[in-house]
Design a protein around this motif. Structure first.
Motif, PDB file in Angstrom:
ATOM      1  N   ASN A 343       0.849  -1.196   0.000  1.00 47.49           N
ATOM      2  CA  ASN A 343       0.000   0.000   0.000  1.00 47.49           C
ATOM      3  C   ASN A 343       0.881   1.241   0.000  1.00 47.49           C
ATOM      4  N   PRO A 344       1.089   1.858  -1.159  1.00 47.22           N
ATOM      5  CA  PRO A 344       1.950   3.046  -1.216  1.00 47.22           C
ATOM      6  C   PRO A 344       1.467   4.182  -0.323  1.00 47.22           C
ATOM      7  N   GLU A 345       0.151   4.322  -0.157  1.00 43.12           N
ATOM      8  CA  GLU A 345      -0.393   5.412   0.649  1.00 43.12           C
ATOM      9  C   GLU A 345      -0.141   5.196   2.142  1.00 43.12           C
ATOM     10  N   ARG A 437       0.578   6.456 -11.934  1.00 40.30           N
ATOM     11  CA  ARG A 437       0.849   7.876 -11.706  1.00 40.30           C
ATOM     12  C   ARG A 437       2.326   8.188 -11.934  1.00 40.30           C
ATOM     13  N   LEU A 438       3.178   7.275 -11.533  1.00 40.59           N
ATOM     14  CA  LEU A 438       4.623   7.452 -11.681  1.00 40.59           C
ATOM     15  C   LEU A 438       5.023   7.501 -13.147  1.00 40.59           C
ATOM     16  N   VAL A 439       4.521   6.547 -13.936  1.00 39.51           N
ATOM     17  CA  VAL A 439       4.863   6.464 -15.353  1.00 39.51           C
ATOM     18  C   VAL A 439       4.323   7.660 -16.126  1.00 39.51           C
ATOM     19  N   GLU A 440       3.139   8.129 -15.746  1.00 39.84           N
ATOM     20  CA  GLU A 440       2.513   9.235 -16.459  1.00 39.84           C
ATOM     21  C   GLU A 440       2.950  10.605 -15.941  1.00 39.84           C
ATOM     22  N   GLY A 441       3.670  10.633 -14.831  1.00 42.30           N
ATOM     23  CA  GLY A 441       4.106  11.903 -14.265  1.00 42.30           C
ATOM     24  C   GLY A 441       5.177  12.575 -15.111  1.00 42.30           C
ATOM     25  N   ASP A 442       5.260  13.879 -14.983  1.00 39.56           N
ATOM     26  CA  ASP A 442       6.201  14.643 -15.806  1.00 39.56           C
ATOM     27  C   ASP A 442       7.646  14.225 -15.576  1.00 39.56           C
ATOM     28  N   ILE A 454      10.796   9.909  -6.369  1.00 45.32           N
ATOM     29  CA  ILE A 454       9.515   9.676  -5.706  1.00 45.32           C
ATOM     30  C   ILE A 454       9.291  10.696  -4.594  1.00 45.32           C
ATOM     31  N   GLU A 455      10.315  10.932  -3.784  1.00 40.51           N
ATOM     32  CA  GLU A 455      10.169  11.906  -2.698  1.00 40.51           C
ATOM     33  C   GLU A 455       9.954  13.313  -3.263  1.00 40.51           C
ATOM     34  N   ARG A 456      10.657  13.648  -4.338  1.00 39.76           N
ATOM     35  CA  ARG A 456      10.527  14.990  -4.927  1.00 39.76           C
ATOM     36  C   ARG A 456       9.131  15.252  -5.461  1.00 39.76           C
ATOM     37  N   ASN A 457       8.471  14.198  -5.909  1.00 34.48           N
ATOM     38  CA  ASN A 457       7.166  14.353  -6.547  1.00 34.48           C
ATOM     39  C   ASN A 457       6.043  13.745  -5.708  1.00 34.48           C
ATOM     40  N   ALA A 458       6.244  13.750  -4.392  1.00 36.73           N
ATOM     41  CA  ALA A 458       5.276  13.117  -3.496  1.00 36.73           C
ATOM     42  C   ALA A 458       3.879  13.707  -3.640  1.00 36.73           C
ATOM     43  N   ALA A 459       3.786  15.013  -3.861  1.00 36.03           N
ATOM     44  CA  ALA A 459       2.463  15.653  -3.931  1.00 36.03           C
ATOM     45  C   ALA A 459       1.609  15.075  -5.044  1.00 36.03           C
ATOM     46  N   LEU A 461       2.334  12.085  -6.653  1.00 40.10           N
ATOM     47  CA  LEU A 461       2.343  10.619  -6.612  1.00 40.10           C
ATOM     48  C   LEU A 461       1.484  10.069  -5.480  1.00 40.10           C
ATOM     49  N   PHE A 462       1.280  10.886  -4.439  1.00 46.12           N
ATOM     50  CA  PHE A 462       0.439  10.465  -3.315  1.00 46.12           C
ATOM     51  C   PHE A 462      -0.663  11.511  -3.104  1.00 46.12           C
ATOM     52  N   PRO A 463      -1.535  11.672  -4.087  1.00 50.92           N
ATOM     53  CA  PRO A 463      -2.578  12.694  -3.979  1.00 50.92           C
ATOM     54  C   PRO A 463      -3.601  12.330  -2.913  1.00 50.92           C
ATOM     55  N   GLN A 464      -4.273  13.340  -2.393  1.00 49.93           N
ATOM     56  CA  GLN A 464      -5.340  13.082  -1.436  1.00 49.93           C
ATOM     57  C   GLN A 464      -6.445  12.297  -2.118  1.00 49.93           C
ATOM     58  N   SER A 465      -7.035  11.365  -1.383  1.00 55.42           N
ATOM     59  CA  SER A 465      -8.111  10.563  -1.959  1.00 55.42           C
ATOM     60  C   SER A 465      -9.296  11.455  -2.300  1.00 55.42           C
ATOM     61  N   LYS A 466      -9.941  11.151  -3.398  1.00 56.18           N
ATOM     62  CA  LYS A 466     -11.089  11.926  -3.855  1.00 56.18           C
ATOM     63  C   LYS A 466     -12.336  11.065  -3.831  1.00 56.18           C
ATOM     64  N   ALA A 467     -13.453  11.730  -3.789  1.00 57.69           N
ATOM     65  CA  ALA A 467     -14.721  11.014  -3.814  1.00 57.69           C
ATOM     66  C   ALA A 467     -14.856  10.218  -5.108  1.00 57.69           C
TER      67      ALA A 467
END
Length: 674
Positions: A343-345, A437-442, A454-459, A461-467
């Motif tokens: 579980n990455p989150e 998300r990692l593969v599609e990230g800039d 991964i740490e640099r792009n944490a925001a 790569l680990f977005p807040q869960s959405k409805a």
């Protein structure tokens, strides 16, 4: 060539070796623990022999038992795979003394490169560039602290006998050194039986680039180019690709020649990997040599058209390397993603359980060993598990390696994103959405690579869960209702009787159904209405016309308002898993007739996240602690996990001591929040 070999490993590498051996006409013998009695590698080999109980120390690490099985079954050689005994010099020697061929390098090569500190001393004599550090034998705490201060922070502590990211700690400042060293040594002794560590300067924004080398007993040694393994978490690789983005021909040759020189310096034979850490300016330093085949070897196979396991078998049988250096070329681009039960989150916490559903993307097996230069299949899956298998707490939680090939990196990226969108797992947590998300990230898409990506792009790569979107809720609701309709149709004695079905028919009114689904975000209250005009779905004050376009087993197509959508929906008890648009939504249906009287009785007791062993108890009974303070450290799934205080408060009781084994969910401490 060998007639029969024993595979001293499990999981995907055991299945991989068995597949190549079968193609070469070689019979295989599997060994397994009690936990792996029904494992895939047992099924794909010609013979299988039980070694012992689940713990690796009582099964896969018992070299004497494995050798005895090889002799009893008439195997001529042992393939160690990777991990377990693959880099154990004593085991390699024992095989030789028993008259068996160890499919790997000589024990002398393992010893020379098996210790990180000794290997760096050897490379220093050979004038190979090294990262500034301390690689000595003196392990006195004060000396290590002094050396770390001399090197300058941040400092990287590494288990000398380590690998796979185990026994590694980054120390940012001097006051953190003691705790980091103790933790590093503790994990090192547990994983490798040796708590010796080395310290070196921790480079900022480095890339991890490794060279695949291969040598035979005839004096030939080649490099099969490089792999970029910079994308890591906890010093463990997440994505690997070949060739390395931005690599010039001159730098590739320099690194390749240095790797070959390192292999020759220790009389190497077989497959090996020389790992380098590289600065953004192109300068590189020797890190270590892995004296075995590595998890990420498929990307090298995909761009070179080779079967490295076949090469291992041929070299071990005394044959020369199939190709010379000038015959090796790079064709296209390959990327590998490691699909894990984790579980990455939640800090990449490993997940255990049963693979209740495993749907993989369409893949055509890459025909290794075929004609060089022929375009390989776009998608390849190497897996040691099947649907219905269990991921246990005893071994690495890898589900599969997903490998894609493209004519260039852009095509490979697109294929990886699509393949991840098609990968479906139900039964335990996975990192699939994170990988996508990692593969599609800039950062990864533009090859802005370093080990801190991964740490640099944490925001992002680990977005807040959405409805959950309305479409996913509609798909779950439709699946539930359609299942009920199908069930009622099968029960009714007269299918034409409106009173004997669940199709929403009412004599003088409309049919209205209240449904409640929930996820970790919230609870969704839905009203489904059926009248003469059709279905309607209401949620949050909005109403949408709803119709079912098609339903074929788990595949559902609906029209919600003016929007058409399609999904695979799997029901697991009261949970509905909706796979749509490359995303996975887990929605729990609140069956009003179930779960009556259930409540959370855990109270203030902090519980074990999974089965494991207590390796350190930091808190004491009656101690006042602050939120986030470490209380207990557990070891599970080969990694340490720190249990921290959820709030400011008092530790009322400590329920386990160092060395105790604890079950999943067991309360570790009684805690009272302030």
């Amino acid at each position: 060539m060998f007639k029969k070999i024993l595979i001293a490993n499990r999981g995907e590498i055991a299945c991989r070796v068995a597949a190549t051996a079968r193609r070469m006409g070689i019979r295989t013998v599997a060994v397994y623990s009690e936990a792996d009695a029904n494992a895939k590698h047992v099924a794909v080999c010609d013979e299988a022999v039980l070694l012992g109980p689940a713990p690796a120390k009582e099964s896969y690490l018992c070299g004497d038992k494995i050798i005895a099985v090889a002799i009893a079954t008439g195997a001529e050689a042992i393939h160690p795979g990777y991990g377990f005994l693959s880099e154990n010099a004593e085991f390699a020697e024992a095989c030789e003394h028993a008259g068996l061929v160890f499919i790997g390098p000589p024990a002398s090569s393992m010893r020379a490169m098996g210790s990180k500190s000794a290997a760096k001393q050897l490379m220093e004599k050979a004038s190979v560039p090294l990262v500034p550090g301390y690689h000595g034998d003196n392990q006195d705490f004060d000396l290590l602290q002094k050396e770390a201060d001399r090197i300058g922070y941040p400092v990287l502590l590494k288990a000398s006998a380590g690998g796979g990211g185990k026994g590694m700690r980054v120390v940012e400042k001097a006051e953190d050194f003691k705790a980091a060293l103790e933790s590093c040594k503790r994990e090192a002794i547990s994983s490798f039986g040796d708590d010796k560590v080395l310290a070196e300067k921790y480079l900022t924004r480095p890339r991890h680039i490794e060279i695949q080398v291969f040598a035979d007993t005839h004096g030939n040694c080649v490099y099969l180019f490089e792999r970029d393994c910079s994308v890591q978490r906890r010093h463990q690789k997440v994505l690997e690709e070949a060739p390395a983005p931005g690599m010039t021909a001159e730098r590739r040759a320099a690194m390749g020649e240095a790797a070959v020189a390192a292999a020759k310096a220790v009389g190497y034979v077989g497959a090996g990997t020389v790992e380098f850490i590289a600065n953004q300016d192109g300068s590189f330093y020797f890190m270590e040599m892995n004296t075995r085949l590595q998890v990420e070897h498929p990307v090298t196979e995909m761009i070179t058209g080779t079967d490295l396991v076949e090469w291992q078998l041929r070299v071990a049988a005394g044959q020369p390397l199939p190709l010379k250096q000038d015959e090796l070329t790079i064709h296209g681009h390959a990327i590998e993603a490691r699909v894990y039960a984790e579980n990455p989150e939640k800090g990449f916490l490993p997940s255990i359980g049963t693979l209740r559903h495993m749907g993989t993307p369409a893949a055509v097996n890459f025909e290794l060993g075929g004609t060089r230069g022929v375009e390989p299949a776009g998608v390849r899956i190497d897996s040691g598990v099947r649907q219905g298998d269990a991921i246990s707490p005893f071994y690495d939680p890898m589900i599969a390696k997903l490998i894609v090939w493209g004519a260039d990196r852009t095509q490979a990226l697109a294929r990886m994103a699509q393949a991840l969108a098609e990968f479906q797992i139900v039964g335990l947590a996975t990192n699939i959405a994170f990988l996508k998300r990692l593969v599609e990230g800039d950062a990864f898409a533009t090859a802005d690579l370093d080990t801190g990506l991964i740490e640099r792009n944490a925001a992002s790569l680990f977005p807040q869960s959405k409805a959950a979107p309305v479409g996913a809720l509609a798909l779950a609701a439709v699946t539930l209702i359609e299942e009920e309709k199908a069930t009622s149709a099968g029960v009714s004695a007269n299918p034409a009787d409106p009173w004997g079905n669940a199709r929403g028919w009412r004599l003088n009114s409309v049919y209205q159904r209240q449904l409640a689904f929930s996820d970790e975000h919230t609870t969704y209250n839905i009203t489904v209405t059926y009248d003469h005009q059709g279905w309607h779905l209401s949620i949050g004050g909005f109403e949408f016309p709803l119709s079912v376009s098609a339903r074929d087993g788990r595949d559902v197509s609906i029209k919600l308002g003016e929007t058409s959508m399609h999904a695979t929906v799997l029901r697991d008890g009261d949970s509905f898993h909706v796979f749509t648009g490359g995303r996975h939504f887990t929605l729990a249906w609140a069956d009003p007739m179930a779960h009556v009287g259930e409540s959370d009785t855990a109270g203030g007791r902090l519980t074990a996240p999974m089965p494991g062993k207590v390796v350190a108890v930091i808190a004491s009974k009656g101690q006042e602690v602050k939120k986030g303070a470490p209380l207990v450290i557990m070891e599970a799934m080969k990694m340490e996990h720190t249990i921290s205080a959820p709030n400011d408060g008092v530790v009322e009781d400590v329920l386990y001591q160092v060395g105790d084994q604890v079950a999943d969910g067991a309360p570790l401490l009684a805690f009272k929040a302030a």
